[in-house]
Structures are given as structure tokens and as C-alpha cells.
Write a protein that holds these residues in place. Structure first.
Motif, mmCIF file in Angstrom:
data_model
loop_
_atom_site.group_PDB
_atom_site.id
_atom_site.type_symbol
_atom_site.label_atom_id
_atom_site.label_comp_id
_atom_site.label_asym_id
_atom_site.label_seq_id
_atom_site.Cartn_x
_atom_site.Cartn_y
_atom_site.Cartn_z
ATOM 1 N N ALA A 199 0.831 -1.217 0.000
ATOM 2 C CA ALA A 199 0.000 0.000 0.000
ATOM 3 C C ALA A 199 0.864 1.265 0.000
ATOM 4 N N ALA A 200 2.004 1.190 -0.682
ATOM 5 C CA ALA A 200 2.921 2.333 -0.763
ATOM 6 C C ALA A 200 3.446 2.447 -2.189
ATOM 7 N N PRO A 201 3.725 3.678 -2.653
ATOM 8 C CA PRO A 201 4.272 3.848 -4.001
ATOM 9 C C PRO A 201 5.540 3.008 -4.194
ATOM 10 N N VAL A 202 5.727 2.533 -5.416
ATOM 11 C CA VAL A 202 6.821 1.605 -5.721
ATOM 12 C C VAL A 202 7.871 2.341 -6.556
ATOM 13 N N GLY A 203 9.130 2.273 -6.112
ATOM 14 C CA GLY A 203 10.216 2.947 -6.817
ATOM 15 C C GLY A 203 11.080 1.978 -7.599
ATOM 16 N N SER A 204 11.894 2.514 -8.498
ATOM 17 C CA SER A 204 12.767 1.678 -9.334
ATOM 18 C C SER A 204 13.791 0.927 -8.487
ATOM 19 N N ARG A 205 14.290 1.569 -7.423
ATOM 20 C CA ARG A 205 15.294 0.919 -6.576
ATOM 21 C C ARG A 205 14.702 -0.308 -5.878
ATOM 22 N N TYR A 206 13.448 -0.188 -5.454
ATOM 23 C CA TYR A 206 12.762 -1.330 -4.810
ATOM 24 C C TYR A 206 12.649 -2.495 -5.796
ATOM 25 N N ILE A 207 12.299 -2.191 -7.041
ATOM 26 C CA ILE A 207 12.148 -3.253 -8.039
ATOM 27 C C ILE A 207 13.493 -3.903 -8.332
ATOM 28 N N GLN A 239 -11.666 -10.376 2.798
ATOM 29 C CA GLN A 239 -11.360 -9.156 3.558
ATOM 30 C C GLN A 239 -11.842 -7.902 2.809
ATOM 31 N N GLN A 240 -12.911 -8.072 2.032
ATOM 32 C CA GLN A 240 -13.519 -6.965 1.302
ATOM 33 C C GLN A 240 -15.006 -6.927 1.641
ATOM 34 N N LEU A 241 -15.703 -5.968 1.065
ATOM 35 C CA LEU A 241 -17.149 -5.918 1.203
ATOM 36 C C LEU A 241 -17.739 -6.929 0.228
ATOM 37 N N SER A 242 -18.629 -7.793 0.708
ATOM 38 C CA SER A 242 -19.247 -8.792 -0.173
ATOM 39 C C SER A 242 -20.728 -8.494 -0.321
ATOM 40 N N ILE A 246 -13.356 -4.143 5.326
ATOM 41 C CA ILE A 246 -12.937 -3.144 4.347
ATOM 42 C C ILE A 246 -12.519 -1.832 5.016
ATOM 43 N N VAL A 247 -13.142 -1.484 6.143
ATOM 44 C CA VAL A 247 -12.778 -0.218 6.795
ATOM 45 C C VAL A 247 -11.383 -0.277 7.413
ATOM 46 N N ASN A 248 -10.819 -1.472 7.547
ATOM 47 C CA ASN A 248 -9.462 -1.596 8.072
ATOM 48 C C ASN A 248 -8.390 -1.451 6.996
ATOM 49 N N GLN A 249 -8.815 -1.305 5.747
ATOM 50 C CA GLN A 249 -7.851 -1.115 4.673
ATOM 51 C C GLN A 249 -7.216 0.277 4.788
ATOM 52 N N PRO A 250 -5.944 0.409 4.402
ATOM 53 C CA PRO A 250 -5.258 1.716 4.511
ATOM 54 C C PRO A 250 -5.975 2.845 3.782
ATOM 55 N N GLU A 251 -6.737 2.512 2.732
ATOM 56 C CA GLU A 251 -7.449 3.543 1.978
ATOM 57 C C GLU A 251 -8.483 4.276 2.816
ATOM 58 N N PHE A 252 -8.867 3.705 3.961
ATOM 59 C CA PHE A 252 -9.918 4.310 4.781
ATOM 60 C C PHE A 252 -9.375 4.773 6.129
ATOM 61 N N ASP A 253 -8.179 5.370 6.083
ATOM 62 C CA ASP A 253 -7.565 5.844 7.319
ATOM 63 C C ASP A 253 -8.051 7.242 7.706
ATOM 64 N N GLN A 254 -8.929 7.821 6.878
ATOM 65 C CA GLN A 254 -9.487 9.133 7.199
ATOM 66 C C GLN A 254 -10.978 9.009 7.491
ATOM 67 N N PRO A 255 -11.455 9.670 8.541
ATOM 68 C CA PRO A 255 -12.867 9.553 8.932
ATOM 69 C C PRO A 255 -13.851 9.861 7.806
ATOM 70 N N GLN A 256 -13.544 10.863 6.976
ATOM 71 C CA GLN A 256 -14.467 11.230 5.898
ATOM 72 C C GLN A 256 -14.628 10.090 4.899
ATOM 73 N N LYS A 257 -13.520 9.392 4.612
ATOM 74 C CA LYS A 257 -13.594 8.274 3.671
ATOM 75 C C LYS A 257 -14.428 7.138 4.240
ATOM 76 N N ARG A 271 -6.726 -1.260 -5.081
ATOM 77 C CA ARG A 271 -5.517 -1.994 -4.667
ATOM 78 C C ARG A 271 -5.942 -3.328 -4.017
ATOM 79 N N MET A 272 -6.389 -4.265 -4.851
ATOM 80 C CA MET A 272 -6.788 -5.567 -4.330
ATOM 81 C C MET A 272 -6.036 -6.669 -5.077
ATOM 82 N N ASP A 273 -5.977 -7.836 -4.486
ATOM 83 C CA ASP A 273 -5.355 -8.994 -5.116
ATOM 84 C C ASP A 273 -6.358 -9.583 -6.111
#
Length: 353
Positions: free
Chosen positions: A25-33, A126-129, A246-257, A331-333
Motif C-alpha cells: 500500500a505504498a508507491p513503488v520505486g525503481s530501486r525497490y524493483i 477481507q472486502q465488502l461482499s 474493508i474499513v481496516n484497509q489503509p485507503e480508509f484511514d481518514q474519517p471522511q472516507k 488496490r486488491m489482489d
């Protein structure tokens, strides 16, 4: 959406960016690859490939850091042309089946079966079904029973194909006896069993036209046919589970989301629409033979779903079709989710048949 086909090198890098982003759940850089994947490419070469992918709109740079994240276009290319969906593993099947057994639901009650399927799919993915029961217009009518609640009030119980049952309470404008009811029940089951609900609605008056006995009660049934033999409203056919995951996913770390997500879930009509969209998007290499539809980000017509992916598939009960699926962050598998909805649809079809 795509401007050109990608080279093998570009496909590799795009696939790695998506897989790494799903996990971290983080941007991927060339060095990481370069450090974690043996591509035989230098850091500089990977940077150049990433720059080309960004120019074409497959990835983007959310911040000033060197990391990149997939775009809707990148996810779409990956889903359509890169990912390979394998058969679900036996271990995962056993885990799903075990979760079903733990719920202690009634396997002869369609509502409990559908609710259990939504619960297990939410837990495993671990998603909304979301599960929608089939439209019953094309389902076969099996039998009808009536329960006399009072001299002027009855409950009509319709047994429809497989495990589906409808109950409707009717107020009578006449008094009826148990004997009259039994006579009408026998006649209706004799004349209507084996027909679809749609056929009954369109022909019940003609099929009962020659019946003279208990005419008043029969006429009331005929007048009420559009209600008695109709589909249940969509909101009564919708089962949703997995909000806590689903609310435990990093995308929902803000109350408004989180609030936006909850509002979307509570709008069941919109949820039903989301599940029914884009049936033409079929996943290639689908080993189970079921039709999986994947709608990503802005491909969803609802503006509230622009940050989500919706993965759906039909399940079959006789000649009727229901829908099940998962809704989650883009960002799901994807490969695993497709395997899960495939298996769940197959299991649900067998359970309800």
C-alpha cells in the motif's frame, strides 16, 4: 483506454508495481524493483521503463517521491492482458467450507444460505461482499399453502424452485373456512405447479376460468396474482457483509472516507446497481467457466465508487440467475478475488439446487 500494446519488459514492470502496491500500500520505486526482483535490468533502465509507463498513463506519481502507483488504466491492462487466474487451491476450499460450517445456518432456508455466502465471502476476501438472490419470474412454482390467521386474514406461502419461499399476508373481504381454503389450495396446485411465476401472472385467469366452486376466493387470488407471483423487491434480495474488514484497509484511514463508504453501503439500491453493471467485462483465462466481471474505478457509473473495484459473477439456480461479488479498493489482489468469487458462485449454485 489503451494507446498501444506494452513490451514484455513494460508488462513485467507494470505487473511488479501492481503486485508490490497491493502488498505494501505504498508507491513503488525503481530501486525497490531492482533490489527485490531479478529482472536483469539496472536501476536506470527500470526508471526509464517506469517513465514510459507513466507517459502512457499506466502508472502515476502521487507525491514528489520517486515511487509510482497504478492508475485505472494500469489495473485494466493488468486484469485483461497480464494476470493469470489459477484454480483455487484445496486448502482455501477447505477454509471456506469450514467457515460455512461455523455459521450454523439452515441449509434448507435460501435466505440463510445467501446471508452465509455473503458473510463467508466478506471474511475470506477481507472486502465488502454482496449477494443478490435470483429474480424469480423464470423460477418454477412448486406449490402453494395458506395459513388461516383469522376468518378474514390468511398467509399465503409460495414454494418456488429449490429453496426459495415467499410469504404474503392477505386481508380478505369475505369470511372463509378451512375446508374452502383446502379446496382452493388443491385446485391451485393442480393447475399451476410446474409453471414459472411469469407464466402464472399472465395466464392464471384463463387457467381458472372454468372453476365454479369457491369462486369468490379464487377471484381474489386472481386479482392478487401480480403481487402473489411477482419478484421480491431488489432490496429484499440483497445481502451485504464484510464492512468490518474493508474499513481496516489503509485507503480508509481518514474519517471522511469511512463516512462516505458507510453512506454508499447504506444505499442498497446503488449497491444493487453496482453489482449489475458491466456484465460484458469477462476475465480471460477463467478456469472455472463462470463469467467474472471486473469494473475498476471510474468504469463504475456511480461517482461514489470511483475509488473502488467491483468484481462480480453470476450463480445459477435452475433457470434463474443471481449475482455475487466483492467491492473493495482498487488496490486488491485481483487473481485471488476472482478465484474466490468463482468458487463461491459454484458453491452457492450447488447449495441452492
Amino acid at each position: 483506454m489503451m494507446s498501444h500494446d506494452l513490451s514484455e519488459r513494460e508488462r513485467q514492470v507494470l505487473s511488479i508495481i501492481i503486485q508490490a502496491y497491493v502488498i505494501n500500500a505504498a508507491p513503488v520505486g525503481s530501486r525497490y524493483i531492482a533490489k527485490n526482483y531479478n529482472l536483469g535490468l539496472s536501476d536506470a533502465t527500470i526508471r526509464n521503463v517506469m517513465a514510459d509507463l507513466e507517459d502512457e498513463g499506466y502508472i502515476s506519481q502521487p507525491h514528489t517521491s520517486a515511487g509510482r502507483v497504478p492508475t485505472d488504466k494500469g489495473y485494466r491492462y493488468y486484469v485483461d492482458l497480464i494476470m493469470r487466474v489459477r484454480r483455487i487451491e484445496e486448502e482455501e476450499k477447505k477454509r471456506i467450507d469450514h467457515n460455512f460450517m461455523q455459521l450454523n445456518y439452515d441449509p434448507k432456508d435460501s435466505a440463510e444460505v445467501l446471508n452465509a455466502a455473503a458473510t463467508v465471502l466478506g471474511s475470506i476476501s477481507q472486502q465488502l461482499s454482496v449477494v443478490i438472490s435470483p429474480r424469480l419470474s423464470n423460477a418454477l412454482f412448486e406449490r402453494l399453502d395458506m395459513i388461516l390467521l383469522s376468518s378474514s386474514r390468511i398467509m399465503v406461502v409460495l414454494s418456488i424452485q429449490s429453496l426459495f419461499v415467499r410469504t404474503i399476508v392477505m386481508e380478505l373481504n369475505l369470511e372463509v373456512s378451512r375446508q374452502q381454503i383446502d379446496t382452493v389450495i388443491e385446485l391451485l396446485n393442480q393447475r399451476l405447479s410446474g409453471l414459472t411465476l411469469s407464466e402464472i401472472r399472465n395466464s392464471i385467469s384463463r387457467r381458472l376460468a372454468d372453476c365454479d366452486k369457491d369462486k369468490a376466493l379464487l377471484n381474489m387470488i386472481v386479482r392478487s396474482a401480480d403481487n402473489l407471483f411477482d419478484d421480491s423487491p431488489i432490496l429484499e434480495r440483497l445481502y451485504i457483509a464484510g464492512t468490518e474488514y474493508i474499513v481496516n484497509q489503509p485507503e480508509f484511514d481518514q474519517p471522511q472516507k469511512v463516512r462516505d463508504l458507510v453512506c454508499m453501503i447504506e444505499d442498497k439500491s446503488r449497491m444493487a446497481e453496482l453489482l449489475s453493471e458491466r456484465d460484458e467485462e469477462l476475465v480471460p483465462n477463467n478456469t472455472s467457466g463462470l463469467d467474472v466481471s471486473i469494473s475498476i474505478g471510474r468504469e463504475n457509473t456511480a461517482s461514489t465508487a470511483e475509488d473502488f473495484t467491483v468484481v462480480t459473477t453470476p450463480y445459477y439456480v435452475g433457470n434463474t440467475i443471481g449475482k455475487l461479488g466483492v467491492l473493495g479498493p482498487k488496490r486488491m489482489d485481483y487473481e485471488r478475488v476472482v478465484r474466490l468469487v468463482n468458487y463461491m458462485a459454484d458453491r452457492l449454485s450447488h447449495s441452492l439446487s
